[in-house]
Design a protein around this motif. Structure first.
Motif, PDB file in Angstrom:
ATOM      1  N   PRO A  46      93.141  77.337  92.695  1.00 44.35           N
ATOM      2  CA  PRO A  46      94.311  78.026  93.261  1.00 44.35           C
ATOM      3  C   PRO A  46      95.148  77.158  94.199  1.00 44.35           C
ATOM      4  O   PRO A  46      96.344  77.386  94.329  1.00 44.35           O
ATOM      5  CB  PRO A  46      93.700  79.207  94.020  1.00 44.35           C
ATOM      6  N   ASN A  72      90.143  89.331  92.482  1.00 44.68           N
ATOM      7  CA  ASN A  72      89.836  87.900  92.600  1.00 44.68           C
ATOM      8  C   ASN A  72      88.449  87.560  92.073  1.00 44.68           C
ATOM      9  O   ASN A  72      87.745  86.705  92.606  1.00 44.68           O
ATOM     10  CB  ASN A  72      89.981  87.443  94.055  1.00 44.68           C
ATOM     11  N   GLU A  84      99.503  85.103  95.420  1.00 39.57           N
ATOM     12  CA  GLU A  84      98.610  84.221  94.662  1.00 39.57           C
ATOM     13  C   GLU A  84      98.547  84.697  93.226  1.00 39.57           C
ATOM     14  O   GLU A  84      98.768  85.873  92.950  1.00 39.57           O
ATOM     15  CB  GLU A  84      97.192  84.313  95.236  1.00 39.57           C
ATOM     16  N   LEU A 143      96.066  85.750  90.613  1.00 39.03           N
ATOM     17  CA  LEU A 143      94.688  86.202  90.757  1.00 39.03           C
ATOM     18  C   LEU A 143      94.219  87.006  89.560  1.00 39.03           C
ATOM     19  O   LEU A 143      95.028  87.595  88.848  1.00 39.03           O
ATOM     20  CB  LEU A 143      94.592  87.143  91.968  1.00 39.03           C
TER      21      LEU A 143
END
Lengths: 157, 585
Positions: free
Chosen positions: B148, B186, B180, B182
């Motif tokens: 990430p 997550n 983010e 994801l």
């Protein structure tokens, strides 16, 4: 399979109320949060798999809006407005004092005993009453540090 | 808008007059003038995101606009390289880089990274902004590795996964500076409904999404003198492996691959086209027997592990439609591990089988318990074309100028039917070449092509007549196309007898493990390379492969025999998502 803390029948009813329509995902999540006081993981997975939308998308919606929470909220919820008007009228001091009182930190908004959740919101649209707080859905205007602490004393009494 | 109507429409970019021919934005029109507009989030096959702001141009009368998001209008006057435009692009790059990992030396995407290339092209030699330190854990899945900290939030992976593949196991989470890419909650990618196709790694402009590397594992076996290491190479690899070494897409380099693998120390080098020929023997026989004995229709191919994963998660009701045949990788590895020890006088535990695939999903397939015997996998490791290229480079092999070496025996022969497995429509065509020999008037020997199932279209269909009976065939590639086709089948809108499905659009030639290409026509070129290679083969029908005939004679008896079923077939699981996530009522 139902070891989950979530009663799927309750969610199924909410989904039916919204006709299992994926475009109603926000009102669905609002209703689920009203029911459970937060959005349990299994509830989101159940909603996604029932409406045939990817779980990642439901998770994306749930994390995008600060109104939604994936952690259980406290028994009481206090929202302190930190919009421009309230900020100028020192809402920051109220936030600081509440965090200190209930031993909270940046991302930790719920007290360990589950008594209260302290949230900051951007603008409640009541700038004439600045600084404004909402305690358990009741609006209190023209707040001072003392007035807030008095409300907290009453709450804890 | 009809094409005629647009005929006389033009815009001007940097004093070059360019016709407007139905493009969806001015970016595509400008590129026709051979002016490269830089992008990080734009992909001509995906919807428009408009997030990276690299494609800004100056449009007369409107000022600065993102060229990806402005439809072309007749008479537009555009400047693509003013001082202001260049300044904005540099600033965007600096901001993106400030948010990026910046460890290019140790990044697997180095030298093929879009961001790195743009930083170089735009002469970014200083980043004025402080680097934002992030320390997210790296998620190493069986097929895909997610880092990430290298993500620049362009969202191409998300659009690929949901729009082209209709899986949607990754999405944007959180907002603003916390945003983010994801998975839900997550979770690790392997715990989601990800099918392993790896198409996200193909579009990721940085090293945030990459093929999971098993190079070290392969070297470990090659370095061990007690191990006999066998390798099989899939059909689609030969049409793309040359690209990192300066060959054009579609230039087939089969015999150089064999030389390189021998130089690395592999003991036996085999062609998965042999496994593909074997698949046809079994799959086409299964089809013929379903016709005779009244089995479930449509029969759907099962050689693509990305598709099989997709079926198990999203279409468990198609379980009986799926052919029971294993993929060519698994058939071939099963044959090698079953009969190899006897052939070469070694123990099974000292025999290691490596496969080189255009595919990331094969890494997960080979790890399934049903393809292991007492814990020992039939395929020990599966590496992608990208990893193979990396190994060639590590060895200092001058691939471009290598001599040719033929494949090893006893599984060295192949036919064109096995070769075309690398392209969407190839499996259907190869099966037809087998089935049509059962017709009372079989086609002439030179007449082996079934062109109706070829090409880049997402869903193709054709009809054949076999002994007076009509059969309808459909071919889908890309999982969103697959979803559309299967939903139509379920709704009774269409009716087919045989369906070929490949998870990646265009088939394996565009697999998630293939080298990323800068050539915008790479799929068509690789496809042309595959069909040309088919023509170049001596034989074109799987049933003519002498090594296949010998394999049945020596070991497997006949297609569909008890022994063949035991070694070459499989079963499927219902992995519907409610069950997977434990949210069944």
């Amino acid at each position: 399979m139902s070891e989950s803390v979530v009663d799927f029948d309750v969610i199924a009813k909410i989904l039916q109320k919204h006709k299992n329509d994926p475009s109603k995902i926000i009102p669905i999540l609002q209703d689920v949060q009203k029911e459970f006081r937060y959005l349990p993981k299994d509830a989101l997975l159940y909603i996604a798999t029932t409406l045939n939308i990817p779980p990642s998308k439901v998770y994306g919606v749930a994390t995008f809006f600060s109104h939604f929470t994936l952690e259980p909220k406290g028994k009481n919820i206090i929202k302190i407005c930190d919009g421009t008007a309230c900020h100028v009228k020192k809402s920051g001091d109220i936030i600081k004092a509440l965090k200190k009182r209930f031993l909270l930190k940046d991302k930790k908004v719920t007290s360990d005993d589950g008594f209260i959740t302290v949230e900051t919101v951007s603008c409640l649209g009541a700038c004439g009453l600045a600084p404004v707080i909402v305690l358990n859905d009741e609006v209190h205007g023209d707040m001072t540090l003392d007035k807030v602490m008095k409300l907290m004393d009453d709450l804890e009494a | 808008m009809s094409e005629n109507k647009q005929e006389n429409f033009f815009l001007t970019v940097d004093n070059i007059k360019v016709p407007i021919e139905g493009e969806r934005n001015i970016l595509e029109v400008i590129r026709k003038a051979k002016i490269e507009i830089p992008t990080l989030c734009y992909n001509s096959e995906l919807s428009i995101h408009g997030g990276c702001r690299m494609c800004m141009v100056e449009l007369e009368g409107r000022g600065l606009v993102a060229s990806c998001s402005v439809p072309p209008v007749d008479g537009m006057v555009i400047r693509s390289n003013t001082k202001e435009v260049r300044g904005i692009r540099k600033t965007v790059l600096e901001l993106v880089l400030a948010n990026h990992h910046q460890n290019c030396y140790t990044c697997g995407k180095s030298t093929v990274c879009n961001l790195q290339q743009l930083a170089k092209d735009y002469g970014i030699n200083n980043i004025r902004f402080k680097r934002r330190e992030k320390e997210s854990p790296i998620d190493v899945g069986l097929c895909i590795t997610r880092d990430p900290d290298k993500c620049i939030l362009c969202g191409q992976c998300i659009r690929m996964c949901s729009e082209i593949q209709s899986v949607g196991c990754i999405g944007f989470g959180f907002r603003s500076s916390d945003a983010e890419v994801l998975t839900a909650f997550n979770k690790n990618i392997d715990e989601t409904e990800c099918v392993g196709c790896g198409q996200c790694t193909q579009v990721c402009p940085t090293g945030a999404l990459m093929n999971t590397s098993n190079i070290k594992d392969v070297w470990q076996y090659l370095n061990d003198p007690t191990k006999t290491v066998v390798v099989q190479i899939a059909p689609a690899v030969r049409t793309a492996i040359g690209e990192p070494f300066g060959f054009a897409p579609g230039e087939v380099t089969t015999d150089k691959m064999v030389t390189a693998l021998k130089a690395m120390g592999f003991d036996y080098v085999f062609d998965t086209c042999f496994g593909a020929d074997l698949t046809i023997m079994e799959e086409a026989t299964e089809f013929v027997s379903r016709v005779k004995n009244g089995g479930t229709f449509p029969m759907v191919t099962s050689c693509c592990p990305g598709w099989v994963n997709f079926a198990e998660s999203f279409y468990p009701d198609f379980e009986k439609n799926l052919s029971s045949c294993r993929s060519p990788q698994e058939m071939f590895s099963s044959v090698i591990k079953s009969y190899g020890p006897k052939m070469w006088g070694i123990n099974r535990k000292d025999l290691k089988v490596i496969s080189i695939m255009p595919c990331t999903a094969k890494k997960e397939e080979k790890d399934k318990d049903k393809f292991k015997i007492e814990g020992d996998p039939n395929t020990d490791f599966s590496i992608t074309t990208q990893e193979f290229a990396q190994m060639i480079k590590e060895c200092g092999i001058d691939f471009r100028n290598l001599a040719d070496t033929p494949f090893d025996h006893p599984f060295g022969e192949k036919t064109g039917a096995g070769v075309i497995f690398g392209s969407s429509g190839g499996v259907a065509e190869a099966a037809l070449r087998f089935i049509m020999d059962f017709d009372e008037n079989p086609p002439a020997e030179h007449d082996f092509a079934f062109k109706a199932v070829r090409g880049m279209e997402g869903i193709k269909s054709a009809g054949i007549e076999l002994n007076g009976q009509k059969f309808n065939i459909a071919v889908a590639s890309g999982l969103a196309n697959t979803r559309k086709l299967l939903n139509d089948v379920k709704a009774g809108k269409v009716s087919y007898d045989f369906i070929e499905i490949m998870a990646c659009s265009g088939g394996c030639l565009n697999g998630g493990g293939q080298p990323t290409s800068k050539d915008r026509d790479y799929k068509l070129k690789r496809m042309a390379g595959i069909y040309k290679n088919d023509v170049d083969q001596k034989l074109h029908k799987s049933q003519q492969n002498p090594d296949i005939i010998k394999l049945y004679k020596d070991y497997l008896e006949s297609p569909g025999s008890h022994e063949a079923h035991h070694k070459l077939h499989t079963h499927y699981e219902d992995k519907n998502l409610k069950k997977k996530y434990g949210v069944e009522k």
